[in-house]
Design a protein around this motif. Structure first.
Motif, mmCIF file in Angstrom:
data_model
loop_
_atom_site.group_PDB
_atom_site.id
_atom_site.type_symbol
_atom_site.label_atom_id
_atom_site.label_comp_id
_atom_site.label_asym_id
_atom_site.label_seq_id
_atom_site.Cartn_x
_atom_site.Cartn_y
_atom_site.Cartn_z
ATOM 1 N N PRO A 232 0.812 -1.224 0.000
ATOM 2 C CA PRO A 232 0.000 0.000 0.000
ATOM 3 C C PRO A 232 0.843 1.270 0.000
ATOM 4 O O PRO A 232 0.404 2.307 -0.490
ATOM 5 N N MET A 233 2.071 1.183 0.538
ATOM 6 C CA MET A 233 2.927 2.364 0.538
ATOM 7 C C MET A 233 3.319 2.767 -0.876
ATOM 8 O O MET A 233 3.379 3.956 -1.209
ATOM 9 N N LEU A 234 3.585 1.782 -1.742
ATOM 10 C CA LEU A 234 4.100 2.065 -3.080
ATOM 11 C C LEU A 234 3.021 2.048 -4.159
ATOM 12 O O LEU A 234 3.248 2.540 -5.254
ATOM 13 N N SER A 235 1.852 1.458 -3.859
ATOM 14 C CA SER A 235 0.784 1.424 -4.850
ATOM 15 C C SER A 235 0.061 2.766 -4.902
ATOM 16 O O SER A 235 0.217 3.613 -4.011
ATOM 17 N N ARG A 236 -0.712 2.965 -5.964
ATOM 18 C CA ARG A 236 -1.447 4.225 -6.114
ATOM 19 C C ARG A 236 -2.470 4.357 -5.004
ATOM 20 O O ARG A 236 -3.288 3.471 -4.783
ATOM 21 N N LYS A 237 -2.427 5.472 -4.293
ATOM 22 C CA LYS A 237 -3.307 5.670 -3.145
ATOM 23 C C LYS A 237 -4.764 5.716 -3.595
ATOM 24 O O LYS A 237 -5.112 6.414 -4.537
ATOM 25 N N GLY A 238 -5.602 4.949 -2.922
ATOM 26 C CA GLY A 238 -7.014 4.888 -3.263
ATOM 27 C C GLY A 238 -7.352 3.814 -4.276
ATOM 28 O O GLY A 238 -8.530 3.577 -4.547
ATOM 29 N N SER A 239 -6.346 3.137 -4.839
ATOM 30 C CA SER A 239 -6.603 2.089 -5.826
ATOM 31 C C SER A 239 -7.153 0.843 -5.123
ATOM 32 O O SER A 239 -6.987 0.667 -3.913
ATOM 33 N N PRO A 240 -7.832 -0.057 -5.870
ATOM 34 C CA PRO A 240 -8.334 -1.295 -5.247
ATOM 35 C C PRO A 240 -7.226 -2.098 -4.569
ATOM 36 O O PRO A 240 -7.440 -2.671 -3.498
ATOM 37 N N GLN A 241 -6.046 -2.145 -5.190
ATOM 38 C CA GLN A 241 -4.927 -2.878 -4.589
ATOM 39 C C GLN A 241 -4.518 -2.245 -3.275
ATOM 40 O O GLN A 241 -4.290 -2.947 -2.276
ATOM 41 N N HIS A 242 -4.430 -0.928 -3.252
ATOM 42 C CA HIS A 242 -4.065 -0.214 -2.031
ATOM 43 C C HIS A 242 -5.058 -0.517 -0.919
ATOM 44 O O HIS A 242 -4.672 -0.803 0.226
ATOM 45 N N LYS A 243 -6.343 -0.475 -1.236
ATOM 46 C CA LYS A 243 -7.373 -0.709 -0.219
ATOM 47 C C LYS A 243 -7.359 -2.147 0.283
ATOM 48 O O LYS A 243 -7.431 -2.392 1.492
ATOM 49 N N GLN A 244 -7.286 -3.116 -0.644
ATOM 50 C CA GLN A 244 -7.354 -4.512 -0.260
ATOM 51 C C GLN A 244 -6.141 -4.930 0.571
ATOM 52 O O GLN A 244 -6.280 -5.528 1.647
ATOM 53 N N ILE A 245 -4.943 -4.606 0.081
ATOM 54 C CA ILE A 245 -3.741 -4.983 0.816
ATOM 55 C C ILE A 245 -3.656 -4.189 2.121
ATOM 56 O O ILE A 245 -3.187 -4.700 3.144
ATOM 57 N N GLY A 246 -4.140 -2.950 2.104
ATOM 58 C CA GLY A 246 -4.160 -2.162 3.322
ATOM 59 C C GLY A 246 -5.005 -2.809 4.402
ATOM 60 O O GLY A 246 -4.652 -2.786 5.585
ATOM 61 N N ARG A 247 -6.152 -3.391 4.003
ATOM 62 C CA ARG A 247 -6.994 -4.090 4.981
ATOM 63 C C ARG A 247 -6.257 -5.283 5.575
ATOM 64 O O ARG A 247 -6.309 -5.523 6.786
ATOM 65 N N TRP A 248 -5.574 -6.026 4.713
ATOM 66 C CA TRP A 248 -4.816 -7.171 5.211
ATOM 67 C C TRP A 248 -3.685 -6.715 6.137
ATOM 68 O O TRP A 248 -3.410 -7.351 7.165
ATOM 69 N N PHE A 249 -3.027 -5.627 5.778
ATOM 70 C CA PHE A 249 -1.954 -5.103 6.628
ATOM 71 C C PHE A 249 -2.493 -4.730 8.008
ATOM 72 O O PHE A 249 -1.874 -5.036 9.034
ATOM 73 N N ALA A 250 -3.650 -4.077 8.044
ATOM 74 C CA ALA A 250 -4.231 -3.684 9.325
ATOM 75 C C ALA A 250 -4.557 -4.908 10.180
ATOM 76 O O ALA A 250 -4.275 -4.937 11.384
ATOM 77 N N ARG A 251 -5.155 -5.930 9.578
ATOM 78 C CA ARG A 251 -5.481 -7.145 10.327
ATOM 79 C C ARG A 251 -4.223 -7.804 10.881
ATOM 80 O O ARG A 251 -4.192 -8.286 12.024
ATOM 81 N N ILE A 252 -3.193 -7.832 10.060
ATOM 82 C CA ILE A 252 -1.937 -8.438 10.509
ATOM 83 C C ILE A 252 -1.325 -7.633 11.651
ATOM 84 O O ILE A 252 -0.818 -8.189 12.626
ATOM 85 N N MET A 253 -1.379 -6.302 11.548
ATOM 86 C CA MET A 253 -0.830 -5.471 12.610
ATOM 87 C C MET A 253 -1.611 -5.623 13.925
ATOM 88 O O MET A 253 -1.026 -5.591 15.004
ATOM 89 N N TYR A 254 -2.919 -5.807 13.836
ATOM 90 C CA TYR A 254 -3.693 -6.096 15.045
ATOM 91 C C TYR A 254 -3.232 -7.409 15.670
ATOM 92 O O TYR A 254 -3.128 -7.534 16.898
ATOM 93 N N THR A 255 -2.956 -8.394 14.824
ATOM 94 C CA THR A 255 -2.459 -9.685 15.322
ATOM 95 C C THR A 255 -1.089 -9.533 15.961
ATOM 96 O O THR A 255 -0.808 -10.110 17.014
ATOM 97 N N VAL A 256 -0.215 -8.757 15.314
ATOM 98 C CA VAL A 256 1.113 -8.493 15.877
ATOM 99 C C VAL A 256 0.998 -7.821 17.237
ATOM 100 O O VAL A 256 1.675 -8.215 18.199
ATOM 101 N N ALA A 257 0.132 -6.827 17.340
ATOM 102 C CA ALA A 257 -0.028 -6.100 18.600
ATOM 103 C C ALA A 257 -0.578 -7.004 19.690
ATOM 104 O O ALA A 257 -0.073 -7.021 20.827
#
Length: 255
Positions: A25-50
Motif C-alpha cells: 500500500p505504501m508504493l501502490s497508487r493511493k485509493g486504488s483497489p490494490q491499495h485498499k485490499q492490501i491495506g486491509r490485510w496489513f491492518a489485520r496483521i498489525m492487530y495480530t502483531v499487537a
C-alpha cells in the motif's frame, strides 16, 4: 508455557508478513483497489502483531523466570539480574505493541470515518491513546534514569504519536483539505515503523550480526532508531505532498 509459545510463533509469523505487506500500500497508487485490499490485510496483521506482542510481554512482566527459565540454578543476585533483563525487553515490547495497536486503529478509523471524528473521541480510543502516552512517558523516565538512548527515542516517539492522535481527535476543526487522508497515511506509516523497529531489536539484529560480526558492534543503536528517523521523515514528506495536492482542487483528489 504454551500460551507464551503460541503467541511467540503467531507474533513472528504475522510480523514477517506485515514487514512485506507494508510496502504494497505504501508504493501502490493511493485509493486504488490494490491499495485498499492490501491495506486491509496489513491492518489485520498489525492487530495480530499487537495482540500477540501484548500477550507475550504481559506474561514476561508477570512471570519472567517462568517464561524464560535459566538452564542452570541461579543465585539470588543472578536471578534478580535475569528478571531485570527479561522485564526490560518485555516492557519495550509492550510499549511497541501498544504503539502498533493505536496507530493501526487510528489510521483505519480516520479513513473509514473521514470528516466524522466522533469515533476517535469514544472512550476506548481515547483510553488506548492515553495508555500509549503513559507508556511513552514511562519509557522516557526509564531512559533518563538509565541513560538509555533506545528508550528515550521511543518514549519520545510514543508521546508524540499519542499526543498527535488526541489532538487530531479533539481539535475544533480540521485545518487542511482532506486532513483525514494525511492522518490515515501518517498513522499506518507509524505502525510500520514500530514493526520494523521490533524486527531489528528482537530478531534482525542477530541475523545481521551473523553476517557482519566484525563491524556490527557500533551499528545496533542505529538500526534500532533508524526506522523511526526514516519513517518520521517519510511521514513529514507525504503529509506535505498531499496537503499541497489537496489544496489544488483542479488535481485528482484520489491520487
Amino acid at each position: 508455557m504454551l500460551i507464551h509459545e503460541l503467541a511467540f510463533y503467531v507474533h513472528i509469523t504475522a510480523g514477517c508478513a506485515g514487514l512485506i505487506l507494508f510496502w504494497v500500500p505504501m508504493l501502490s497508487r493511493k485509493g486504488s483497489p490494490q491499495h485498499k485490499q492490501i491495506g486491509r490485510w496489513f491492518a489485520r496483521i498489525m492487530y495480530t502483531v499487537a495482540a500477540s506482542g501484548l500477550i507475550m510481554a504481559s506474561l514476561d512482566l508477570a512471570w519472567p523466570l517462568v517464561m524464560h527459565p535459566a538452564s542452570t540454578t541461579l543465585t539470588d543476585a543472578q536471578a534478580q539480574i535475569r528478571i531485570a533483563e527479561v522485564r526490560y525487553t518485555a516492557g519495550f515490547l509492550w510499549s511497541l505493541s501498544i504503539l502498533v495497536l493505536v496507530t493501526t486503529r487510528h489510521g483505519w478509523l480516520t479513513i473509514l470515518q473521514r470528516e466524522d471524528r466522533a469515533p476517535l473521541r469514544r472512550p476506548l480510543h481515547v483510553a488506548l491513546c492515553s495508555l500509549l502516552m503513559a507508556a511513552g512517558l514511562l519509557m522516557l523516565y526509564l531512559g533518563l534514569r538509565g541513560y538509555d538512548l533506545l528508550l528515550l527515542a521511543f518514549g519520545a516517539l510514543e508521546v508524540w504519536v499519542a499526543g498527535g492522535c488526541l489532538h487530531y481527535a479533539f481539535k475544533a476543526t480540521l485545518q487542511h483539505p482532506r486532513e483525514w487522508w494525511t492522518e490515515h497515511l501518517g498513522a499506518l506509516t507509524a505502525s510500520g515503523i514500530a514493526a520494523y523497529t521490533a524486527f531489528f531489536v528482537f530478531g534482525g539484529a542477530r541475523l545481521l550480526q551473523a553476517w557482519i560480526p566484525d563491524s556490527f558492534a557500533g551499528l545496533s543503536i542505529l538500526l534500532w532508531v533508524g526506522p523511526g528517523l526514516v519513517g518520521g521523515i517519510a511521514i513529514g514528506r507525504m503529509t506535505a505532498h498531499y496537503r499541497r495536492r489537496f489544496a489544488q482542487p483542479s488535481q485528482n483528489q484520489t491520487a
